[in-house]
Design an enzyme around this catalytic site. Sequence first.
Site, PDB file in Angstrom:
ATOM      1  N   LYS A 106       0.833  -1.214   0.000  1.00  0.00           N
ATOM      2  CA  LYS A 106       0.000   0.000   0.000  1.00  0.00           C
ATOM      3  C   LYS A 106       0.871   1.270   0.000  1.00  0.00           C
ATOM      4  O   LYS A 106       0.656   2.176  -0.793  1.00  0.00           O
ATOM      5  CB  LYS A 106      -0.959   0.006   1.209  1.00  0.00           C
ATOM      6  CG  LYS A 106      -1.953  -1.166   1.149  1.00  0.00           C
ATOM      7  CD  LYS A 106      -2.970  -1.108   2.248  1.00  0.00           C
ATOM      8  CE  LYS A 106      -2.372  -1.338   3.625  1.00  0.00           C
ATOM      9  NZ  LYS A 106      -1.744  -2.665   3.777  1.00  0.00           N
ATOM     10  N   THR A 107       1.856   1.301   0.887  1.00  0.00           N
ATOM     11  CA  THR A 107       2.739   2.473   0.941  1.00  0.00           C
ATOM     12  C   THR A 107       3.485   2.622  -0.389  1.00  0.00           C
ATOM     13  O   THR A 107       3.624   3.722  -0.921  1.00  0.00           O
ATOM     14  CB  THR A 107       3.760   2.307   2.094  1.00  0.00           C
ATOM     15  OG1 THR A 107       3.027   2.037   3.287  1.00  0.00           O
ATOM     16  CG2 THR A 107       4.612   3.546   2.278  1.00  0.00           C
ATOM     17  N   ASP A 113      -1.645   6.773   6.109  1.00  0.00           N
ATOM     18  CA  ASP A 113      -1.598   5.344   6.415  1.00  0.00           C
ATOM     19  C   ASP A 113      -2.526   5.077   7.601  1.00  0.00           C
ATOM     20  O   ASP A 113      -2.747   5.977   8.417  1.00  0.00           O
ATOM     21  CB  ASP A 113      -0.149   4.972   6.777  1.00  0.00           C
ATOM     22  CG  ASP A 113       0.114   3.486   6.614  1.00  0.00           C
ATOM     23  OD1 ASP A 113      -0.788   2.761   6.163  1.00  0.00           O
ATOM     24  OD2 ASP A 113       1.237   3.051   6.937  1.00  0.00           O
ATOM     25  N   THR A 122      -5.951  -1.339   6.736  1.00  0.00           N
ATOM     26  CA  THR A 122      -6.008  -2.793   6.847  1.00  0.00           C
ATOM     27  C   THR A 122      -7.422  -3.201   7.284  1.00  0.00           C
ATOM     28  O   THR A 122      -7.747  -4.371   7.314  1.00  0.00           O
ATOM     29  CB  THR A 122      -5.008  -3.295   7.909  1.00  0.00           C
ATOM     30  OG1 THR A 122      -5.173  -2.505   9.089  1.00  0.00           O
ATOM     31  CG2 THR A 122      -3.580  -3.181   7.424  1.00  0.00           C
ATOM     32  N   ARG A 156       6.499  -8.305   1.868  1.00  0.00           N
ATOM     33  CA  ARG A 156       7.382  -7.888   2.973  1.00  0.00           C
ATOM     34  C   ARG A 156       8.028  -9.112   3.622  1.00  0.00           C
ATOM     35  O   ARG A 156       9.227  -9.095   3.933  1.00  0.00           O
ATOM     36  CB  ARG A 156       6.594  -7.098   4.029  1.00  0.00           C
ATOM     37  CG  ARG A 156       7.422  -6.845   5.281  1.00  0.00           C
ATOM     38  CD  ARG A 156       6.772  -5.910   6.265  1.00  0.00           C
ATOM     39  NE  ARG A 156       6.699  -4.567   5.744  1.00  0.00           N
ATOM     40  CZ  ARG A 156       5.609  -3.811   5.807  1.00  0.00           C
ATOM     41  NH1 ARG A 156       4.519  -4.268   6.360  1.00  0.00           N
ATOM     42  NH2 ARG A 156       5.626  -2.598   5.317  1.00  0.00           N
TER      43      ARG A 156
HETATM   44  N1  LIG Z   1       4.099  -5.609  -5.743  1.00  0.00           N
HETATM   45  C1  LIG Z   1       5.303  -5.461  -5.217  1.00  0.00           C
HETATM   46  N2  LIG Z   1       6.402  -5.603  -5.975  1.00  0.00           N
HETATM   47  C2  LIG Z   1       7.634  -5.499  -5.424  1.00  0.00           C
HETATM   48  N3  LIG Z   1       7.868  -5.215  -4.110  1.00  0.00           N
HETATM   49  C3  LIG Z   1       6.805  -5.050  -3.329  1.00  0.00           C
HETATM   50  C4  LIG Z   1       5.481  -5.149  -3.833  1.00  0.00           C
HETATM   51  N4  LIG Z   1       4.612  -4.934  -2.821  1.00  0.00           N
HETATM   52  C5  LIG Z   1       5.359  -4.703  -1.735  1.00  0.00           C
HETATM   53  N5  LIG Z   1       6.670  -4.775  -2.035  1.00  0.00           N
HETATM   54  C6  LIG Z   1       7.768  -4.612  -1.078  1.00  0.00           C
HETATM   55  O1  LIG Z   1       7.316  -5.082   0.190  1.00  0.00           O
HETATM   56  C7  LIG Z   1       7.659  -4.164   1.219  1.00  0.00           C
HETATM   57  C8  LIG Z   1       6.411  -3.758   1.985  1.00  0.00           C
HETATM   58  O2  LIG Z   1       5.565  -2.989   1.161  1.00  0.00           O
HETATM   59  P1  LIG Z   1       4.720  -1.756   1.721  1.00  0.00           P
HETATM   60  O3  LIG Z   1       5.472  -1.052   2.803  1.00  0.00           O
HETATM   61  O4  LIG Z   1       4.300  -0.952   0.547  1.00  0.00           O
HETATM   62  O5  LIG Z   1       3.476  -2.510   2.322  1.00  0.00           O
HETATM   63  P2  LIG Z   1       2.186  -1.918   3.049  1.00  0.00           P
HETATM   64  O6  LIG Z   1       1.005  -2.629   2.478  1.00  0.00           O
HETATM   65  O7  LIG Z   1       2.198  -0.429   2.978  1.00  0.00           O
HETATM   66  O8  LIG Z   1       2.379  -2.387   4.521  1.00  0.00           O
HETATM   67  P3  LIG Z   1       1.851  -1.654   5.853  1.00  0.00           P
HETATM   68  O9  LIG Z   1       0.357  -1.676   5.750  1.00  0.00           O
HETATM   69  O10 LIG Z   1       2.398  -2.544   6.933  1.00  0.00           O
HETATM   70  O11 LIG Z   1       2.456  -0.275   5.847  1.00  0.00           O
HETATM   71  C9  LIG Z   1       8.410  -3.027   0.544  1.00  0.00           C
HETATM   72  O12 LIG Z   1       9.789  -3.241   0.689  1.00  0.00           O
HETATM   73  C10 LIG Z   1       8.071  -3.145  -0.912  1.00  0.00           C
HETATM   74  O13 LIG Z   1       9.150  -2.789  -1.700  1.00  0.00           O
END
Ligand SMILES: Nc1ncnc2c1ncn2[C@@H]1O[C@H](COP(=O)(O)OP(=O)(O)OP(=O)(O)O)[C@@H](O)[C@H]1O
Length: 337
Positions: free
Chosen positions: A66-67, A111, A160, A219
């Site tokens: 998401k981030t 977030d 989430t 992650r």
């Molecule tokens: N589709 C993707 N392709 C490549 N890398 C990804 C992908 N999705 C996530 N990642 C990697 O996984 C890690 C976590 O992603 P991210 O922080 O965007 O998740 P999030 O959904 O925002 O988590 P949270 O809700 O805990 O903040 C990052 O290092 C990101 O580079």
Amino acid sequence: MSDEILRPDADDTELAFEGALRPQSLGEFVGQQKVRRQLQLLLEAATLQNRAPDHILLAGPPGLGKTTLAMIVAHEGRRPLRMTSGPAIQHAGDLAAVLSSLTPGEVLFIDEIHRMARSAEEMLYLAMEDFRVDIMVGKGAGATSIPLELAPFTLVGATTRSGLLPNPLRDRFGFTAHLEFYEPGELFRVIERAATLLRLDVDGDALHEISGRSRGTPRIANRLLRRVRDYALVHGGRADRTAVRAALELYDVDEQGLDRLDRAVLHVIVDRFAGGPVGLSTLAVSVGEEAETIEAVVEPFLVRSGLLARTPRGRVATAEAWRHLGREPGAAAGHDL
Ligand SMILES: Nc1ncnc2c1ncn2[C@@H]1O[C@H](COP(=O)(O)OP(=O)(O)OP(=O)(O)O)[C@@H](O)[C@H]1O
């Protein structure tokens, strides 16, 4: 702690590592094909009309990107990005301060938007719809509200728990993306890319093995890759399948991505309660954990993996769970816990 290696939330030590691996464009973002195409269209239309893209809500479990997507929205449109989070917005004034300092076209990422204060949520409705906020000045009978014009912006909210968002807020997003867990083949590509960026010499078998143990979550896949890299470094060998097996055994991650606590839960149900049903609180006491941890952290993955069923009478281990523990479904316990 070994039990934490499979948790989908980021810990502070991995933020720099994650930053280095974040894809910068939709083209580099692996998987989530539908969401990517939907976002692409939305961004292109905004560019053609020379306006800020519609507000976007990103919903889904932690660690699915998401981030990363919020950053991509800003990056693809060459727009500045401001990042904050629901827990940091405890009063309407906190939000007013952020909103009033946005520059035209800026992307505002909030977030955990479901954790924002109620009063701020109400302020956000107007801001999203009319790019305006009403600031209250004074108290009691003499209080007046002063309207304040805002620069047009794009809100990207991440949650989430989209079910916790009030409907008026949810309805003000032009587009909601529901992120899904990743297939092992997609995770393979995520860590293949990460290995290239980190200049790690990892063979395909090792990547395949890691992908299958990563609970559908990029992650976690990246984190397991890091542990395997450490293992290969310390033991002076290649990061191959043998290194993956040895490293992940050390961290108690099994072939299906279950950790010590996941297996302890299944063992209790199978060995002590003949497969269930078992009530949540009994289960929690039996494994020495809080009921909330079992419910929020352990069960979703076990249910998704087809190992556990939640029934009105309690938790039941599926036939698949028995087999995962190396037991014939329904067989009497071979040992006592
Ligand atoms: N589709 C993707 N392709 C490549 N890398 C990804 C992908 N999705 C996530 N990642 C990697 O996984 C890690 C976590 O992603 P991210 O922080 O965007 O998740 P999030 O959904 O925002 O988590 P949270 O809700 O805990 O903040 C990052 O290092 C990101 O580079």
